[in-house]
Design an enzyme around this catalytic site. Structure first.
Site, mmCIF file in Angstrom:
data_model
loop_
_atom_site.group_PDB
_atom_site.id
_atom_site.type_symbol
_atom_site.label_atom_id
_atom_site.label_comp_id
_atom_site.label_asym_id
_atom_site.label_seq_id
_atom_site.Cartn_x
_atom_site.Cartn_y
_atom_site.Cartn_z
ATOM 1 C CG HIS A 18 -2.098 0.928 1.009
ATOM 2 N ND1 HIS A 18 -2.047 2.266 1.264
ATOM 3 C CD2 HIS A 18 -3.333 0.668 0.517
ATOM 4 C CE1 HIS A 18 -3.222 2.810 0.947
ATOM 5 N NE2 HIS A 18 -4.018 1.867 0.498
ATOM 6 C CG ASP A 49 -8.490 -4.267 -3.600
ATOM 7 O OD1 ASP A 49 -9.718 -4.159 -3.622
ATOM 8 O OD2 ASP A 49 -7.721 -3.348 -3.922
#
Ligand code: CMC
Length: 376
Positions: A260, A312
């Site tokens: 991320h 996700d």
């Protein structure tokens, strides 16, 4: 002129009061409320109200919002006809959703207005109608009759009912509700930034949401969840997780659903969805396999690269266990994030200034034009 870092990393481009990501602590707040508390205690509709209005709704306000969403779930005839056409051709579902969004704008008399009350009404239509659009598209492409929106159901229950033709059980409905809560907003991610750039030209909510859908569809953003499922299916069994992951990394490939830009520790949304995955797997015996497999993949990626899963990653097995087809995972993400996008469009318009940065020119210096006939 100072040149911003690549990918605008750590560049703060302006204020927002909607959501806040603390990447070092691994925390996410919507309007000051910890997403973990919201996922445990609230419903998606409460979160929608919170994002749009800045405070949690009273019981009366929530009842009003639920009623409005339920009433507005029926989609206009032209949008329905467009979906039916798109379902007959091999369209990409995210592209179909973007086209349907454009058509919703055509059918909304307030679509070109940027006054707060008109924008709020358009936002409501989008949140209400995305479940109907996605479910209708799925049923039509399977040659099934569309299911009318149930009259008094939550977004999660209405969507699963319209998708499958029968109501989900409460555990399934709550699993999707939590999934929608954790996807609803995330500060200036790529799609929200896109929406705000478009909104800053004083374009409509619909234009901003269409652009945001395009940004969301890419595999480095919302499109990652579909790739995660494809990867889990390719791995197949937990004992194959480790060699598969090491093999991908040896080829310098990215592992979808990991890493991320902002979180330097665990993404709180991944932790919430991991719990949902485990609870759901207990509830549905057949789900256990996907959950075990996902846990083994996460362990292997941690051992190999010390990368944490992002939202996700566990979204994929949860949506799969809910019976949602893989190529609808990103549209389901959008079904939630449209609440955040529209909140950001309204915030942008409340204090608007055109977003127009500069680029560092690195092309050729000025040179003489060569006529076509003289070019060798
Ligand atoms: N697999 C393998 N290596 C990775 C990954 C990954 N998923 N993520 C980051 N890295 C490595 C990357 O190769 C680089 O290594 P090195 O410095 O040795 O070249 C280092 O970590 C930094 O990567 P980066 O690309 O500079 O990081 P970024 O902040 O630009 O990218 C990201 C963030 C999310 C695009 C990236 O982590 C990624 O591609 N993840 C996979 C796609 C994904 O899951 N996307 C969903 C993002 S979160 C939810 C959402 O917004 O939809």
């Amino acid at each position: 002129m100072a040149v911003a870092p690549s990918g605008l990393e750590n560049v703060v481009i302006g204020p927002t009061a909607i959501s806040c990501v603390d990447g070092d602590a691994g925390e996410l707040y919507y309007r000051g409320y910890d997403v973990r508390d919201l996922a445990r205690e609230a419903s998606f509709e409460e979160v929608v109200w919170l994002l749009w209005h800045g405070d949690l709704p009273t019981a009366a306000e929530l009842a009003r919002l639920r009623g409005e969403l339920a009433r507005q779930r029926v989609i206009p005839h032209r949008t329905a006809a467009l979906i039916d056409t798109l379902a007959r051709i091999p369209a990409v579902p995210m592209a179909a959703l973007a086209l349907a969004t454009g058509m919703l704008g055509v059918d909304d008399p307030a679509s070109r207005s940027v006054t707060p009350s008109d924008e709020l009404q358009s936002a409501l239509l989008l949140v209400a109608r995305y479940p109907t659009i996605i479910a209708r598209y799925e049923r039509r492409r399977r040659h099934l009759e569309p299911v009318e929106p149930p009259s008094n159901a939550s977004t999660a229950t209405a969507f699963l009912t319209m998708l499958r033709g029968s109501p989900p059980d409460p555990v399934e409905s709550r699993a999707l509700d939590v999934l929608l809560i954790v996807h609803a907003d995330h500060e200036l991610n790529a799609s929200t930034f896109t929406a705000r750039v478009i909104a800053s030209t004083l374009a409509s909510v619909y234009a901003a949401v269409e652009g945001a859908l395009g940004a969301l569809s890419g595999p480095l953003h919302g499109g990652a969840n579909e790739r995660v499922m494809a990867m889990l299916e390719q791995i197949g069994t937990p004992e194959r997780a480790e060699p598969f992951i090491y093999g991908l990394l040896a080829q310098k490939k990215r592992i979808m659903g990991f890493g991320h830009r902002v979180y330097k520790t665990e993404d709180p949304r991944a932790a919430i969805l991991r719990e949902v995955c485990l609870e759901f797997a207990q509830h549905r015996q057949h789900g256990r396999g996907w959950c075990d497999l996902a846990m083994r993949v996460a362990e292997a990626v941690w051992q190999a690269r010390h990368l944490y899963p992002n939202v996700d990653f566990f979204s994929a097995p949860v949506q799969h266990m809910l019976g949602i087809p893989t190529d609808l995972f990103t549209p389901v993400f959008a079904m939630s994030r449209v609440a955040g996008w529209t909140a950001h469009v309204m915030e942008q318009h409340a204090h608007n200034r055109l977003i127009r940065p500069r680029a560092e020119y690195v092309g050729p210096p000025p040179r003489r034009f060569v006529p076509l006939a003289a070019r060798g």
